[in-house]
Design a protein around this motif. Sequence first.
Motif, PDB file in Angstrom:
ATOM      1  N   LYS A   1      36.597  44.970  35.390  1.00 33.00           N
ATOM      2  CA  LYS A   1      36.338  46.308  35.941  1.00 33.00           C
ATOM      3  C   LYS A   1      34.930  46.808  35.621  1.00 33.00           C
ATOM      4  O   LYS A   1      34.628  47.975  35.826  1.00 33.00           O
ATOM      5  CB  LYS A   1      37.333  47.316  35.340  1.00 33.00           C
ATOM      6  CG  LYS A   1      38.750  47.151  35.769  1.00 33.00           C
ATOM      7  CD  LYS A   1      39.572  48.259  35.144  1.00 33.00           C
ATOM      8  CE  LYS A   1      40.921  48.385  35.763  1.00 33.00           C
ATOM      9  NZ  LYS A   1      41.644  49.547  35.236  1.00 33.00           N
ATOM     10  N   TRP A   2      34.077  45.945  35.096  1.00 37.10           N
ATOM     11  CA  TRP A   2      32.779  46.385  34.585  1.00 37.10           C
ATOM     12  C   TRP A   2      31.975  47.168  35.608  1.00 37.10           C
ATOM     13  O   TRP A   2      31.378  48.197  35.282  1.00 37.10           O
ATOM     14  CB  TRP A   2      31.976  45.196  34.066  1.00 37.10           C
ATOM     15  CG  TRP A   2      30.702  45.647  33.413  1.00 37.10           C
ATOM     16  CD1 TRP A   2      29.442  45.416  33.837  1.00 37.10           C
ATOM     17  CD2 TRP A   2      30.585  46.432  32.222  1.00 37.10           C
ATOM     18  NE1 TRP A   2      28.534  45.994  32.994  1.00 37.10           N
ATOM     19  CE2 TRP A   2      29.213  46.632  31.993  1.00 37.10           C
ATOM     20  CE3 TRP A   2      31.490  46.998  31.334  1.00 37.10           C
ATOM     21  CZ2 TRP A   2      28.738  47.368  30.901  1.00 37.10           C
ATOM     22  CZ3 TRP A   2      31.018  47.725  30.249  1.00 37.10           C
ATOM     23  CH2 TRP A   2      29.666  47.901  30.050  1.00 37.10           C
ATOM     24  N   ASN A   3      31.940  46.714  36.854  1.00 33.97           N
ATOM     25  CA  ASN A   3      31.155  47.442  37.857  1.00 33.97           C
ATOM     26  C   ASN A   3      31.663  48.860  38.051  1.00 33.97           C
ATOM     27  O   ASN A   3      30.879  49.775  38.302  1.00 33.97           O
ATOM     28  CB  ASN A   3      31.125  46.685  39.190  1.00 33.97           C
ATOM     29  CG  ASN A   3      30.195  45.500  39.134  1.00 33.97           C
ATOM     30  OD1 ASN A   3      29.226  45.485  38.395  1.00 33.97           O
ATOM     31  ND2 ASN A   3      30.493  44.487  39.928  1.00 33.97           N
ATOM     32  N   GLN A   4      32.968  49.066  37.910  1.00 34.61           N
ATOM     33  CA  GLN A   4      33.540  50.405  38.024  1.00 34.61           C
ATOM     34  C   GLN A   4      33.264  51.238  36.777  1.00 34.61           C
ATOM     35  O   GLN A   4      33.135  52.456  36.858  1.00 34.61           O
ATOM     36  CB  GLN A   4      35.054  50.318  38.245  1.00 34.61           C
ATOM     37  CG  GLN A   4      35.442  49.627  39.531  1.00 34.61           C
ATOM     38  CD  GLN A   4      36.913  49.247  39.555  1.00 34.61           C
ATOM     39  OE1 GLN A   4      37.574  49.185  38.534  1.00 34.61           O
ATOM     40  NE2 GLN A   4      37.422  48.978  40.748  1.00 34.61           N
ATOM     41  N   LEU A   5      33.175  50.580  35.631  1.00 35.66           N
ATOM     42  CA  LEU A   5      33.015  51.286  34.363  1.00 35.66           C
ATOM     43  C   LEU A   5      31.562  51.584  33.997  1.00 35.66           C
ATOM     44  O   LEU A   5      31.297  52.419  33.138  1.00 35.66           O
ATOM     45  CB  LEU A   5      33.653  50.470  33.234  1.00 35.66           C
ATOM     46  CG  LEU A   5      35.163  50.315  33.302  1.00 35.66           C
ATOM     47  CD1 LEU A   5      35.637  49.276  32.291  1.00 35.66           C
ATOM     48  CD2 LEU A   5      35.847  51.645  33.051  1.00 35.66           C
ATOM     49  N   LYS A   6      30.618  50.917  34.647  1.00 37.06           N
ATOM     50  CA  LYS A   6      29.210  51.083  34.286  1.00 37.06           C
ATOM     51  C   LYS A   6      28.765  52.539  34.345  1.00 37.06           C
ATOM     52  O   LYS A   6      28.026  52.987  33.476  1.00 37.06           O
ATOM     53  CB  LYS A   6      28.303  50.239  35.187  1.00 37.06           C
ATOM     54  CG  LYS A   6      28.301  48.789  34.834  1.00 37.06           C
ATOM     55  CD  LYS A   6      27.153  48.026  35.467  1.00 37.06           C
ATOM     56  CE  LYS A   6      27.225  47.938  36.959  1.00 37.06           C
ATOM     57  NZ  LYS A   6      26.235  47.004  37.513  1.00 37.06           N
ATOM     58  N   GLY A   7      29.215  53.268  35.339  1.00 35.27           N
ATOM     59  CA  GLY A   7      28.829  54.678  35.463  1.00 35.27           C
ATOM     60  C   GLY A   7      29.306  55.499  34.276  1.00 35.27           C
ATOM     61  O   GLY A   7      28.561  56.328  33.742  1.00 35.27           O
ATOM     62  N   SER A   8      30.526  55.267  33.847  1.00 34.15           N
ATOM     63  CA  SER A   8      31.065  55.976  32.682  1.00 34.15           C
ATOM     64  C   SER A   8      30.303  55.612  31.414  1.00 34.15           C
ATOM     65  O   SER A   8      30.053  56.469  30.562  1.00 34.15           O
ATOM     66  CB  SER A   8      32.543  55.645  32.493  1.00 34.15           C
ATOM     67  OG  SER A   8      33.298  56.081  33.583  1.00 34.15           O
TER      68      SER A   8
ATOM     69  N   LYS B   1      40.228  53.857  28.909  1.00 32.77           N
ATOM     70  CA  LYS B   1      39.698  53.397  30.200  1.00 32.77           C
ATOM     71  C   LYS B   1      40.530  52.268  30.815  1.00 32.77           C
ATOM     72  O   LYS B   1      40.409  52.004  31.989  1.00 32.77           O
ATOM     73  CB  LYS B   1      38.258  52.909  30.052  1.00 32.77           C
ATOM     74  CG  LYS B   1      37.314  53.924  29.486  1.00 32.77           C
ATOM     75  CD  LYS B   1      37.032  55.025  30.463  1.00 32.77           C
ATOM     76  CE  LYS B   1      35.968  55.959  29.924  1.00 32.77           C
ATOM     77  NZ  LYS B   1      36.260  57.345  30.167  1.00 32.77           N
TER      78      LYS B   1
END
Length: 66
Positions: A9-16, A65
Amino acid sequence: MNWDIIEGKWNQLKGSVKEKWGDFTDDELTEVAGKKDKLAGKLQEKYGWTKEKADEQINSFFKDKV
């Protein structure tokens, strides 16, 4: 905590992650690629934390998360 899920899920979590630790550049987040040891190393570099403090911060942040 299952880091395989975080890596997936890293691409989704990068913003957070960037919101939490605003000193990261997009390139650095891409380089980390969801790897806990790389993230801890970057936190140590940027904030002068010990490995233990970086791990504690990472675990605290990601527990909600996934």
